[in-house]
Scaffold this motif. Structure first.
Motif, PDB file in Angstrom:
ATOM      1  N   SER A  22       0.821  -1.209   0.000  1.00  0.00           N
ATOM      2  CA  SER A  22       0.000   0.000   0.000  1.00  0.00           C
ATOM      3  C   SER A  22       0.860   1.266   0.000  1.00  0.00           C
ATOM      4  CB  SER A  22      -0.918  -0.009   1.222  1.00  0.00           C
ATOM      5  OG  SER A  22      -1.673   1.172   1.273  1.00  0.00           O
ATOM      6  N   GLU A  23       1.957   1.253   0.734  1.00  0.00           N
ATOM      7  CA  GLU A  23       2.854   2.407   0.782  1.00  0.00           C
ATOM      8  C   GLU A  23       3.448   2.700  -0.588  1.00  0.00           C
ATOM      9  OE1 GLU A  23       6.461   2.805   3.397  1.00  0.00           O
ATOM     10  OE2 GLU A  23       4.921   2.232   4.850  1.00  0.00           O
ATOM     11  N   HIS A  24       3.901   1.652  -1.273  1.00  0.00           N
ATOM     12  CA  HIS A  24       4.470   1.817  -2.607  1.00  0.00           C
ATOM     13  C   HIS A  24       3.402   2.299  -3.590  1.00  0.00           C
ATOM     14  CE1 HIS A  24       7.940   0.233  -0.877  1.00  0.00           C
ATOM     15  NE2 HIS A  24       8.054  -0.944  -1.492  1.00  0.00           N
ATOM     16  N   ALA A  25       2.211   1.767  -3.459  1.00  0.00           N
ATOM     17  CA  ALA A  25       1.118   2.189  -4.332  1.00  0.00           C
ATOM     18  C   ALA A  25       0.806   3.672  -4.118  1.00  0.00           C
ATOM     19  CB  ALA A  25      -0.126   1.339  -4.070  1.00  0.00           C
ATOM     20  N   GLN A  26       0.818   4.112  -2.862  1.00  0.00           N
ATOM     21  CA  GLN A  26       0.575   5.531  -2.571  1.00  0.00           C
ATOM     22  C   GLN A  26       1.644   6.421  -3.211  1.00  0.00           C
ATOM     23  OE1 GLN A  26      -1.908   7.056  -1.129  1.00  0.00           O
ATOM     24  NE2 GLN A  26      -3.034   5.317  -0.291  1.00  0.00           N
ATOM     25  N   ARG A  27       2.911   5.980  -3.162  1.00  0.00           N
ATOM     26  CA  ARG A  27       3.985   6.753  -3.788  1.00  0.00           C
ATOM     27  C   ARG A  27       3.808   6.814  -5.304  1.00  0.00           C
ATOM     28  NH1 ARG A  27       9.287   4.371  -1.387  1.00  0.00           N
ATOM     29  NH2 ARG A  27       7.865   2.990  -0.350  1.00  0.00           N
ATOM     30  N   ILE A  28       3.414   5.716  -5.896  1.00  0.00           N
ATOM     31  CA  ILE A  28       3.174   5.692  -7.347  1.00  0.00           C
ATOM     32  C   ILE A  28       2.041   6.640  -7.710  1.00  0.00           C
ATOM     33  CG2 ILE A  28       2.332   4.248  -9.245  1.00  0.00           C
ATOM     34  CD1 ILE A  28       3.932   1.928  -7.979  1.00  0.00           C
ATOM     35  N   ILE A  29       0.969   6.629  -6.924  1.00  0.00           N
ATOM     36  CA  ILE A  29      -0.167   7.517  -7.178  1.00  0.00           C
ATOM     37  C   ILE A  29       0.268   8.977  -7.035  1.00  0.00           C
ATOM     38  CG2 ILE A  29      -2.451   8.223  -6.382  1.00  0.00           C
ATOM     39  CD1 ILE A  29      -2.336   5.558  -7.892  1.00  0.00           C
ATOM     40  N   LYS A  30       1.124   9.263  -6.051  1.00  0.00           N
ATOM     41  CA  LYS A  30       1.612  10.630  -5.859  1.00  0.00           C
ATOM     42  C   LYS A  30       2.428  11.082  -7.074  1.00  0.00           C
ATOM     43  CE  LYS A  30       4.358  13.523  -2.830  1.00  0.00           C
ATOM     44  NZ  LYS A  30       5.287  13.579  -1.727  1.00  0.00           N
ATOM     45  N   ILE A  31       3.278  10.218  -7.583  1.00  0.00           N
ATOM     46  CA  ILE A  31       4.100  10.553  -8.752  1.00  0.00           C
ATOM     47  C   ILE A  31       3.213  10.782  -9.976  1.00  0.00           C
ATOM     48  CG2 ILE A  31       5.792   9.623 -10.383  1.00  0.00           C
ATOM     49  CD1 ILE A  31       7.089   8.203  -7.935  1.00  0.00           C
ATOM     50  N   THR A  32       2.240   9.907 -10.192  1.00  0.00           N
ATOM     51  CA  THR A  32       1.355  10.091 -11.348  1.00  0.00           C
ATOM     52  C   THR A  32       0.487  11.330 -11.190  1.00  0.00           C
ATOM     53  OG1 THR A  32      -0.320   8.617 -10.412  1.00  0.00           O
ATOM     54  CG2 THR A  32       1.280   7.632 -11.920  1.00  0.00           C
ATOM     55  N   SER A  33       0.134  11.657  -9.948  1.00  0.00           N
ATOM     56  CA  SER A  33      -0.646  12.869  -9.701  1.00  0.00           C
ATOM     57  C   SER A  33       0.148  14.108 -10.079  1.00  0.00           C
ATOM     58  CB  SER A  33      -1.048  12.922  -8.226  1.00  0.00           C
ATOM     59  OG  SER A  33      -1.718  14.121  -7.944  1.00  0.00           O
ATOM     60  N   GLU A  34       1.418  14.144  -9.711  1.00  0.00           N
ATOM     61  CA  GLU A  34       2.272  15.279 -10.079  1.00  0.00           C
ATOM     62  C   GLU A  34       2.427  15.352 -11.599  1.00  0.00           C
ATOM     63  OE1 GLU A  34       5.893  14.782  -7.905  1.00  0.00           O
ATOM     64  OE2 GLU A  34       4.930  15.168  -5.987  1.00  0.00           O
ATOM     65  N   GLY A  35       2.558  14.207 -12.235  1.00  0.00           N
ATOM     66  CA  GLY A  35       2.655  14.181 -13.696  1.00  0.00           C
ATOM     67  C   GLY A  35       1.385  14.683 -14.358  1.00  0.00           C
TER      68      GLY A  35
END
Length: 167
Positions: free
Chosen positions: A135-148
């Protein structure tokens, strides 16, 4: 000729010169008045042309301002929609309602170690094996895609802004 005749001739000559001067001054005054009227008309025509140009410029500026306002509103809507979608995705990941997974490469790279591509005990899907992300890694991925996503939306807004300015 007598002295009186000379005086009368001199007065007549003087009267002719004076009357001729007045006539010349009157014609010159009339010519100046006509030139002044023409100059005034030219200035009025120039002022009307300038006024028309200013009205055209104002209409163009107001049109540009309206297009920029519409573009800004569209950009803001796209940005808030993307942020809301990202927030919903983060919430679903946080509540374990949704889990991100990745495909595992099951090609034979170890020279016949034999990784089976069949489905597990609780799965009915045959084919590729998937691994679920923490879940932590998924949250980081979502944060990166959100910034993109925000960067792409901002880039599109800048491009529309420049396009509107150049039109």
């Amino acid at each position: 000729m007598s002295a009186i005749a000379w005086r009368i001739a001199g007065c007549a000559l003087l009267l002719g010169v004076v009357l001729g001067g007045y006539g010349q001054a009157w014609r010159y005054g009339r010519l100046l008045a006509e030139q002044e009227q023409e100059l005034l008309q030219q200035r009025l025509d120039q002022a009307e042309a300038l006024h028309g140009l200013l009205l055209t410029e104002r209409e163009q500026r107001q049109g540009l301002e309206q297009r920029l306002k519409d573009t800004t509103q569209l950009h803001w809507k796209e940005l808030t929609d993307a942020q809301q979608a990202q927030a919903r995705l983060r919430d679903r990941l946080a509540t374990a309602d949704l889990r991100l997974s990745v495909l595992l490469d099951t090609t034979d790279q170890c020279g016949g170690c034999g990784v089976s591509a069949t489905a597990g005990a609780g799965s009915v899907v045959h084919g590729a094996i998937r691994a679920y992300l923490d879940s932590e890694h998924a949250q980081r991925i979502i944060k990166i895609t959100s910034e993109g996503d925000r960067a792409i939306i901002a880039l599109r807004a800048c491009q529309k802004y420049i396009k509107n300015l150049s039109n």
